[in-house]
Write a protein that holds these residues in place. Structure first.
Motif, PDB file in Angstrom:
ATOM      1  N   ILE A  15      70.598  21.870 -51.247  1.00 20.47           N
ATOM      2  CA  ILE A  15      69.494  22.407 -52.037  1.00 20.47           C
ATOM      3  C   ILE A  15      69.838  23.840 -52.428  1.00 20.47           C
ATOM      4  CG2 ILE A  15      67.783  20.990 -50.836  1.00 20.47           C
ATOM      5  CD1 ILE A  15      66.855  23.605 -49.420  1.00 20.47           C
ATOM      6  N   LEU A  16      69.172  24.325 -53.461  1.00 21.95           N
ATOM      7  CA  LEU A  16      69.332  25.721 -53.880  1.00 21.95           C
ATOM      8  C   LEU A  16      68.024  26.445 -53.603  1.00 21.95           C
ATOM      9  CD1 LEU A  16      71.199  27.793 -55.345  1.00 21.95           C
ATOM     10  CD2 LEU A  16      69.982  27.196 -57.442  1.00 21.95           C
ATOM     11  N   ALA A  17      68.108  27.497 -52.811  1.00 19.77           N
ATOM     12  CA  ALA A  17      66.925  28.299 -52.490  1.00 19.77           C
ATOM     13  C   ALA A  17      66.968  29.583 -53.301  1.00 19.77           C
ATOM     14  CB  ALA A  17      66.881  28.607 -50.999  1.00 19.77           C
ATOM     15  N   HIS A  18      65.945  29.768 -54.127  1.00 22.60           N
ATOM     16  CA  HIS A  18      65.840  30.971 -54.957  1.00 22.60           C
ATOM     17  C   HIS A  18      64.940  31.969 -54.234  1.00 22.60           C
ATOM     18  CE1 HIS A  18      64.354  32.970 -58.913  1.00 22.60           C
ATOM     19  NE2 HIS A  18      65.355  33.631 -58.381  1.00 22.60           N
ATOM     20  N   CYS A  19      65.480  33.149 -53.958  1.00 20.98           N
ATOM     21  CA  CYS A  19      64.763  34.160 -53.179  1.00 20.98           C
ATOM     22  C   CYS A  19      64.606  35.426 -54.018  1.00 20.98           C
ATOM     23  CB  CYS A  19      65.515  34.488 -51.892  1.00 20.98           C
ATOM     24  SG  CYS A  19      66.348  33.086 -51.115  1.00 20.98           S
ATOM     25  N   PRO A  20      63.577  35.521 -54.845  1.00 15.59           N
ATOM     26  CA  PRO A  20      63.416  36.682 -55.733  1.00 15.59           C
ATOM     27  C   PRO A  20      63.335  38.013 -54.996  1.00 15.59           C
ATOM     28  CG  PRO A  20      61.912  34.913 -56.343  1.00 15.59           C
ATOM     29  CD  PRO A  20      62.498  34.546 -55.021  1.00 15.59           C
ATOM     30  N   GLN A  21      62.872  37.990 -53.745  1.00 14.88           N
ATOM     31  CA  GLN A  21      62.712  39.236 -52.987  1.00 14.88           C
ATOM     32  C   GLN A  21      63.998  39.663 -52.280  1.00 14.88           C
ATOM     33  OE1 GLN A  21      59.579  37.157 -50.809  1.00 14.88           O
ATOM     34  NE2 GLN A  21      58.272  38.942 -51.161  1.00 14.88           N
ATOM     35  N   ARG A  22      65.069  38.921 -52.509  1.00 19.42           N
ATOM     36  CA  ARG A  22      66.352  39.214 -51.859  1.00 19.42           C
ATOM     37  C   ARG A  22      66.241  39.107 -50.337  1.00 19.42           C
ATOM     38  NH1 ARG A  22      68.936  44.183 -55.482  1.00 19.42           N
ATOM     39  NH2 ARG A  22      68.395  43.292 -57.516  1.00 19.42           N
TER      40      ARG A  22
END
Length: 340
Positions: free
Chosen positions: A36-43
Motif C-alpha cells: 500500500i502507499l501511505a500519504h503523510c501530508p504532515q511528514r
C-alpha cells in the motif's frame, strides 16, 4: 547481475531465459499485491510506519519522499483493502482510503503515543542523483563505470514501478477485468535506472468475440485515471501508430505509458531479449547506459532515442560481445499459463 554463458558461434540458436517466467518477476508481482502507499501530508513518516504495522506484520518500507511511504506486508492484505484499516482510526490517527491501495494518513502528534517506534528494520529510501553534474568532469571510461553501477541496486525503483503497475491493474479491473497489465521496457530489460518510467501493455485474456476496440478501451482507462487524485498530466494519444495513454503519478513521482497490444506483440519479446543481452558481458550495460545518457543530453530533438540504443547493440554484435538477433530463440508473448 548474474552473467550468462558465452554466446554461441554464428549460426547456432541461442536459447534465452524468459524473465517473465522467472522467480524475480513473480516475487516483484507478489510484493506489489501486498503493498500500500501511505500519504503523510504532515511528514509524519515514523508515525505512519507504526500505524501501518498495527494493521499487519510489515516486511519492507520504502520512503518515496518526505510525504509518502510504500509499505509491503508479509502476507495477503485483502482485509486491509476491504476496510480493515479502519480499526486504526482514533483521536490520534485518521485514515482515509483515497484509492484501492492509497491511504491518506493524518497524525495528531499531541495524542499519538510518541514512545512507539517502527518494528520493521527493512526501511530504505528511494534515491535519485544528478548524474549530469556527477559525470561532468569524468572521462568516458569513468562515465561508463558510474552509469553501469547506476543500474545496480535498483530494487527500490523496480519496487515502485511494479507497485504502479498493480495500481493500473486495479483501475483496469474496474472496467475491463479480462485485460492484463503487462510491464515491459526498462523495468525488466536490465537497463533500469533511477529515472526509468513504466511502460505497460493491455493484453486481452478472454474470448476474441468480446475483445474491446483499442481506442474505446484506452479512453475508458484514461477517464478512470482522471477521476483519481494521484494521477495528473494524463494525455491520450490515439492517432499514433501505437495508441497510448501517458500519465504521471504525483505521489510516486513516476510517469508511465499504457498501450494496447495484441498477444503476438513484440514489446514483451524485446524485453526478454534485451534482458538476456544485458547479461552477456559486464560491459554491455555500462556501454548502453552511456549511449542512452548521451542521446538524452545531445540529441534530445530526435523523436526515438531507442534508435541509438539499437545502433549501440549492433556495434556490440559486430564486436562479438553479444550474439546476432537472428540467433536468439523466438519466444511467445504470453507465458505458458497466460498470466503475469
Amino acid at each position: 547481475m548474474e552473467m550468462m554463458e558465452d554466446p554461441p558461434d554464428d549460426g547456432q540458436a541461442w536459447s534465452i531465459p524468459d524473465i517473465y517466467e522467472s522467480e524475480e518477476f513473480r516475487t516483484c508481482v507478489q510484493a506489489a499485491e501486498r503493498s500500500i502507499l501511505a500519504h503523510c501530508p504532515q511528514r509524519t513518516i515514523s508515525e505512519c510506519i507504526t500505524v501501518c504495522e498495527s494493521m499487519a506484520p510489515v516486511s519492507r518500507v520504502l520512503k518515496i519522499h518526505n510525504k509518502a511511504i510504500l509499505v509491503t506486508y508479509e502476507s495477503d492484505i485483502s482485509d486491509i483493502l476491504a476496510g480493515g484499516f479502519r480499526k486504526c482510526n482514533s483521536d490520534a490517527v485518521s485514515i482515509k482510503q483515497t484509492e484501492k491501495r492509497v491511504f491518506l494518513m493524518w497524525i495528531n502528534r499531541k495524542k499519538f503515543n510518541s514512545t512507539q517506534q517502527p518494528v520493521c528494520k527493512n526501511i530504505s529510501v528511494l534515491k535519485q542523483r544528478n548524474y549530469q553534474r556527477l559525470l561532468m568532469n569524468e572521462t568516458i571510461e569513468g562515465q561508463m563505470k558510474i552509469l553501469g553501477n547506476r543500474t545496480k541496486n535498483q530494487s527500490e525503483r523496480q519496487q515502485v514501478l511494479f507497485f504502479l503497475r498493480q495500481c493500473i491493474q486495479d483501475v483496469v479491473d474496474l472496467t475491463r477485468p479480462n485485460y492484463l497489465v503487462v510491464p515491459f521496457g526498462s523495468v525488466l530489460n536490465g537497463f533500469i535506472c533511477d529515472t526509468s518510467d513504466l511502460d505497460t501493455a493491455l493484453v486481452y485474456t478472454g474470448s476474441k468475440q468480446k475483445q474491446a476496440n483499442e481506442t474505446v478501451l484506452l479512453s475508458e482507462i484514461a477517464k478512470k485515471l482522471k477521476m483519481l487524485d494521484s494521477y495528473n498530466s494524463i494525455l491520450s494519444i490515439f492517432h499514433a501508430r501505437v495508441p497510448i495513454i501517458k500519465y504521471h503519478n504525483r505521489l510516486l513521482e513516476v510517469g508511465g505509458d499504457i498501450s494496447y497490444q495484441s498477444i503476438n506483440s513484440s514489446g514483451k519479446t524485446a524485453t526478454i531479449c534485451l534482458n538476456a543481452l544485458s547479461r552477456c558481458s559486464p560491459s554491455v550495460v555500462p556501454f548502453i547506459m552511456t549511449v542512452k545518457l548521451w542521446t538524452k543530453l545531445y540529441v534530445d530533438w530526435f523523436p526515438s532515442k531507442f534508435v541509438f540504443t539499437a545502433l549501440a547493440l549492433f556495434y556490440l554484435q559486430r564486436c562479438q560481445i553479444i550474439p546476432p538477433i537472428q540467433n536468439i530463440k523466438s519466444l511467445q508473448w504470453m507465458g505458458r499459463n497466460g498470466s503475469v
